[in-house]
Design an enzyme around this catalytic site. Structure first.
Site, short mmCIF file in Angstrom:
data_model
loop_
_atom_site.label_atom_id
_atom_site.label_comp_id
_atom_site.label_asym_id
_atom_site.label_seq_id
_atom_site.Cartn_x
_atom_site.Cartn_y
_atom_site.Cartn_z
N SER A 1 0.85 -1.18 0.00
CA SER A 1 0.00 0.00 0.00
C SER A 1 0.89 1.24 0.00
O SER A 1 1.74 1.36 -0.88
CB SER A 1 -0.97 -0.03 1.19
OG SER A 1 -1.89 1.04 1.11
N THR A 2 0.76 2.12 0.99
CA THR A 2 1.50 3.38 0.99
C THR A 2 3.01 3.12 0.91
O THR A 2 3.56 2.38 1.72
CB THR A 2 1.19 4.17 2.27
OG1 THR A 2 -0.22 4.24 2.44
CG2 THR A 2 1.77 5.56 2.19
N HIS B 1 -2.49 -1.08 -3.48
CA HIS B 1 -3.67 -0.22 -3.31
C HIS B 1 -3.53 1.00 -4.22
O HIS B 1 -2.67 1.84 -4.01
CB HIS B 1 -3.81 0.24 -1.86
CG HIS B 1 -4.11 -0.88 -0.91
ND1 HIS B 1 -3.93 -0.76 0.45
CD2 HIS B 1 -4.61 -2.13 -1.11
CE1 HIS B 1 -4.29 -1.89 1.05
NE2 HIS B 1 -4.70 -2.73 0.12
N MET C 1 -0.14 1.14 5.17
CA MET C 1 -0.92 1.42 6.37
C MET C 1 -2.04 0.39 6.51
O MET C 1 -2.61 -0.05 5.51
CB MET C 1 -1.51 2.83 6.29
CG MET C 1 -2.41 3.21 7.46
SD MET C 1 -1.55 3.20 9.05
CE MET C 1 -0.61 4.72 8.97
N ASP D 1 -4.54 -4.87 5.84
CA ASP D 1 -5.03 -5.64 4.70
C ASP D 1 -4.04 -6.74 4.32
O ASP D 1 -2.86 -6.47 4.09
CB ASP D 1 -5.26 -4.71 3.50
CG ASP D 1 -5.92 -5.42 2.33
OD1 ASP D 1 -6.76 -6.30 2.57
OD2 ASP D 1 -5.60 -5.07 1.18
#
Length: 364
Positions: A176-177, A202, A295, A298
């Site tokens: 993600s991030t 993401h 973050m 998930d």
């Protein structure tokens, strides 16, 4: 209440500056300490206010946001969230911003800006909160470039092949991030006969095509967006298309990509949980999984399911993550076989695959 997140808003639109300031100042844990309509004014305000986070537009007078971002990350590394119309219609610009060190981005609407930004207010403040705790690193004096390719010698990549490998192997990656650059770090070091690699990053619709194309230009393997029903082939990496769910299925003896309009899982679409659960269900001990920076949680539960099904799992360590949330949760769920710095993951993966290849050769 702890210390508030101090934000400087940089945008050439007075309306956008006003809207973003209002959205930020409504939050009990953050405040807009200054606004600027161009980077030269912003430079002085950043020196004066020393913000925790900067929101940055791309198209501005006197200096565009990408040039300003590059200078900022070389001289005064600060978490940046890109908020610009260009990040929606010019996904390549977004990839460049992330490459230069922006933590994340929000695409403001092309029309109906006031209502659109209001609708995006929760996303904006969530990403500011993530940026406030992100690790940002100083950009080298020579800015990274995507003009070179692994195939033309622009990026160092391994030349040694893995050898005879079972095509049953599949590598799963979730991020993600901060994940776009972390995924690049893995893929540019994979040899051209790697097993198929499936990736969930993401990212919203409209950006993953550019992301995959950029990776493809840098890697020895072929990188593309996944298409529903296609066979997953060695030497290829498949990126979950933004705004869809992506998982692995079987068709006879072959693994295939399944891309559908499934519901968000853990608030994400695509979701790492969805991809990793398919690894546990369909690939089992022939899977290897990697959890990278991001973050939230998930994919953590599904990564443990993959481990229980026989997968061997790598997790990025805290020091090399932009945000340690997803890797931390994977470790907490007992899903990690190895916790490694980002730069060590690809070599460890290749070494494990190579040892597997040796075992295949010895059995024949």
């Amino acid at each position: 209440m702890g210390k508030k997140i101090r934000v400087v808003v940089v945008d050439d639109s007075a309306l956008v500056r006003s809207l973003l300031s209002e959205i930020i100042n409504r939050q009990p844990d953050m405040e807009c300490v200054a606004t600027a309509n161009d980077p030269l004014i912003a430079r002085e305000l950043i020196r004066e206010h020393d913000p925790d986070v900067i929101t940055l537009d791309v198209e501005m007078p006197r200096m565009d946001g990408i040039d300003f971002l590059g200078r900022l990350m070389r001289l005064r590394p600060t978490p940046v969230v890109m908020i610009s119309t260009l990040t929606e219609r010019g996904a390549e610009v977004t990839m460049k911003a992330l490459e230069l060190g922006a933590v994340d981005f929000v695409a403001k609407p092309r029309i109906g800006v006031a209502n659109g930004l209001s609708d995006l207010s929760q996303q904006i403040v969530d990403k500011i909160r993530v940026a406030a705790v992100a690790r940002v690193r100083r950009l080298s004096q020579q800015a990274p470039s995507t003009s070179g390719t692994a195939r033309s010698g622009g990026v160092e990549a391994p030349t040694a092949l893995l050898g005879r490998l079972s095509t049953e192997k599949i590598v799963f990656i979730g991020a993600s991030t901060g994940g776009t650059e972390a995924i690049k770090e893995i893929l540019v070091h994979m040899p051209p006969d790697s097993p198929a690699i499936v990736i969930t990053q993401h990212m919203p619709a409209g950006f993953t095509t550019s992301f995959a194309a950029r990776l493809n230009s840098l890697c020895q393997i072929r990188v593309k967006e996944a298409a529903n029903g296609e066979r997953l082939l060695p030497g290829h990496a498949y990126v979950a298309p933004g705004g869809t769910q992506f998982h692995v299925g079987r068709s006879g003896a072959n693994y295939i990509a399944v891309v559908d309009d499934g519901v968000p899982v853990n608030r994400h679409k695509p979701s790492v949980e969805v991809l990793f659960k398919s690894g546990a269900a369909f690939v089992g001990r022939n899977a290897l999984a990697i959890m990278l920076t991001g973050m939230g949680a998930d994919g953590a539960v599904a990564m443990r399911e993959m481990k229980d099904a026989g997968s061997y799992n790598f997790v990025q360590d805290e020091a090399s993550c932009v945000v340690f949330g997803m890797p931390r949760e994977a470790i907490a769920h007992g899903a990690a076989d190895e916790v490694l710095p980002l730069q060590a993951i690809a070599p460890a993966l290749v070494a494990r695959l190579r040892s597997g290849a040796d075992r295949v050769l010895h059995r024949i």
